[in-house]
Design a protein around this motif. Structure first.
Motif, mmCIF file in Angstrom:
data_model
loop_
_atom_site.group_PDB
_atom_site.id
_atom_site.type_symbol
_atom_site.label_atom_id
_atom_site.label_comp_id
_atom_site.label_asym_id
_atom_site.label_seq_id
_atom_site.Cartn_x
_atom_site.Cartn_y
_atom_site.Cartn_z
ATOM 1 N N HIS A 49 0.790 -1.238 0.000
ATOM 2 C CA HIS A 49 0.000 0.000 0.000
ATOM 3 C C HIS A 49 0.814 1.275 0.000
ATOM 4 N N TRP A 50 2.072 1.188 0.354
ATOM 5 C CA TRP A 50 2.885 2.398 0.482
ATOM 6 C C TRP A 50 4.271 2.160 -0.126
ATOM 7 N N PRO A 51 4.881 3.223 -0.612
ATOM 8 C CA PRO A 51 6.257 3.059 -1.075
ATOM 9 C C PRO A 51 7.176 2.818 0.121
ATOM 10 N N ALA A 52 8.171 1.968 -0.053
ATOM 11 C CA ALA A 52 9.113 1.701 1.032
ATOM 12 C C ALA A 52 9.929 2.966 1.308
ATOM 13 N N GLY A 53 10.239 3.193 2.545
ATOM 14 C CA GLY A 53 11.211 4.239 2.877
ATOM 15 C C GLY A 53 10.661 5.638 2.991
ATOM 16 N N GLU A 87 2.090 14.305 -0.185
ATOM 17 C CA GLU A 87 1.240 13.201 0.267
ATOM 18 C C GLU A 87 1.191 12.128 -0.812
ATOM 19 N N VAL A 88 1.278 10.882 -0.387
ATOM 20 C CA VAL A 88 1.240 9.770 -1.330
ATOM 21 C C VAL A 88 -0.141 9.140 -1.312
ATOM 22 N N ALA A 89 -0.766 9.073 -2.466
ATOM 23 C CA ALA A 89 -2.072 8.417 -2.527
ATOM 24 C C ALA A 89 -1.858 6.924 -2.442
ATOM 25 N N ALA A 90 -2.553 6.301 -1.514
ATOM 26 C CA ALA A 90 -2.291 4.883 -1.271
ATOM 27 C C ALA A 90 -3.314 3.975 -1.942
ATOM 28 N N GLY A 91 -3.940 4.423 -2.965
ATOM 29 C CA GLY A 91 -4.809 3.541 -3.723
ATOM 30 C C GLY A 91 -6.242 3.579 -3.268
#
Ligand code: SAM
Ligand code: DTB
Ligand code: SF4
Length: 350
Positions: A64-68, A346-350
């Motif tokens: 669901h999220w990019p690593a790191g 902010e990262v959109a997590a789907g």
């Protein structure tokens, strides 16, 4: 959350490398269905062999999220002390002799200066806390000016001001508030052991007003207040079954402040704290799970385990509200050591 999928991958603040990141389809790692977690199912997760739990949490996280990627949120107490509530953990209650003095609401200039400094240090979210039971309408007007100023710097805004009425939440939203922090703190069954000046339902009502106003919800709790394991499961069940579950989930380890009723609580076993983070990640896959208060007591190795368990946000800056936090240099060094980096957007997590 915004739907911008740009994540920053490099810990070096001067690097400009960005990538488009697309979440993988839901991997069905987070059974049962979102929104229907029983306390028993959550307890079973908490009780798993540690390595199995960590593997599951990290698998959900990677799906669901990019690593790191770690969100850096800076806190500022814009109105400190003198609070009429009696939350047993809190150094800002007027009922407890903790040495915290009541102060007036900070000015727009003071808050803008602090927010700019936080932004310069790499924070993307600025959270303003006020020691109020429930703000008056005139307090909301003053907060709206602070929110507008912080928003004007291009930061995400968050506030935690106590109980809100629907029209107040609406007004904060119109002023540009992105997130409202209002924690459930523990399971309903344990709540009255911690605070007697309000009910659990009051918290749920404010969360509803916030959600209805279109503000994203930041809601979590505190571990280490003498609660039983079933209360930890009960807290996670409450959070995960909110419909929808919160966008941000702060998990605090109690900061035991002398003078508060909970000052002599038994310290939490650090591995049990990591377990709660892991279960928050598994049950709320798309939430920003924030490793919150208490990081000074945890040390680098336990914090690394928390990130492994799926935490992807921290409070960043030398102070929480009135107590200490690791300083910016220590956090920068820790993130670098672990190959983690502060998120820029902010990262959109789907
Ligand atoms: N007055 C508002 C309220 O209670 O919602 C906002 C401020 S209050 C300090 C925000 C949150 O900080 C609390 O809900 C609690 O989760 C957390 N907190 C307060 N004191 C803490 C402590 N000693 N250790 C860990 N978390 C704490
Ligand atoms: C949250 O969950 N933790 C923060 C923030 N939301 C407002 C507050 C932590 C407070 C720790 C004790 C203090 O400094 O007052
Ligand atoms: Fe007041 Fe919030 Fe502290 Fe409770 S946690 S005493 S409501 S400032």
């Amino acid at each position: 959350m915004t739907d911008c999928n740009t994540a920053r991958l490099h810990p070096d603040a001067s690097a400009s490398q960005t990538v488009q990141w697309h979440p993988r389809p839901d991997s069905r790692l987070a059974e049962p269905q979102e929104g229907s977690w029983s306390i028993e199912a959550i307890q079973a997760l908490l009780d798993k062999p540690f390595m199995d739990l960590m593997f599951q949490a990290q698998s959900v996280h990677r799906a669901h999220w990019p690593a790191g990627d770690i969100e850096l949120a800076t806190l500022l107490s814009v109105k400190t002390g003198g609070c009429p509530e009696n939350c047993g953990y809190c150094p800002q209650s007027a009922e407890f002799d903790t040495g915290v003095k009541a102060e007036k609401l900070m000015s727009v200039q003071e808050v803008t200066r602090a927010a700019q400094a936080a932004k310069d240090a790499g924070a993307t979210r600025f959270c303003m806390g006020a020691a109020w039971r429930a703000p008056k309408d005139r307090d909301i007007e003053k907060m709206n000016a602070l929110i507008g100023a912080v928003k004007g710097l291009g930061m995400q805004t968050c506030a935690t001001l106590g109980m809100l009425q629907p029209h107040q939440a609406q007004s904060l939203r119109e002023a540009g508030l992105d997130y409202y922090n209002h924690n459930l703190d523990t399971a309903p069954e344990y709540y009255q052991d911690v605070v007697s000046t309000r009910q659990y339902q009051d918290r749920l009502d404010t969360l509803k007003a916030v959600r209805n106003a279109g503000i994203s919800v930041c809601c979590g709790g505190i571990i280490g207040m003498g609660e039983a394991p079933v209360h930890r499961a009960g807290l996670i069940a409450q959070l995960a079954n909110l419909n929808p579950y919160p966008e941000s989930v702060p998990i605090n380890s109690l900061v035991r402040v002398p003078g508060t009723p909970l000052a002599d609580s038994e310290p939490v076993d650090p591995l049990d704290f990591v377990r709660v983070i892991a279960v928050a990640r598994i049950t709320m896959p798309k939430a920003r799970v924030r490793l919150s208060a208490g990081r000074q007591q945890l040390g680098d190795a336990v914090q690394a385990l928390c990130f492994m368990a799926g935490a992807n946000s921290i409070f960043y800056g030398d102070k929480l509200l009135v107590t200490g936090n690791p300083d910016v240099q220590a956090d920068t060094a820790l993130l670098r050591k672990l190959g983690l980096s502060g998120t820029r957007t902010e990262v959109a997590a789907g």
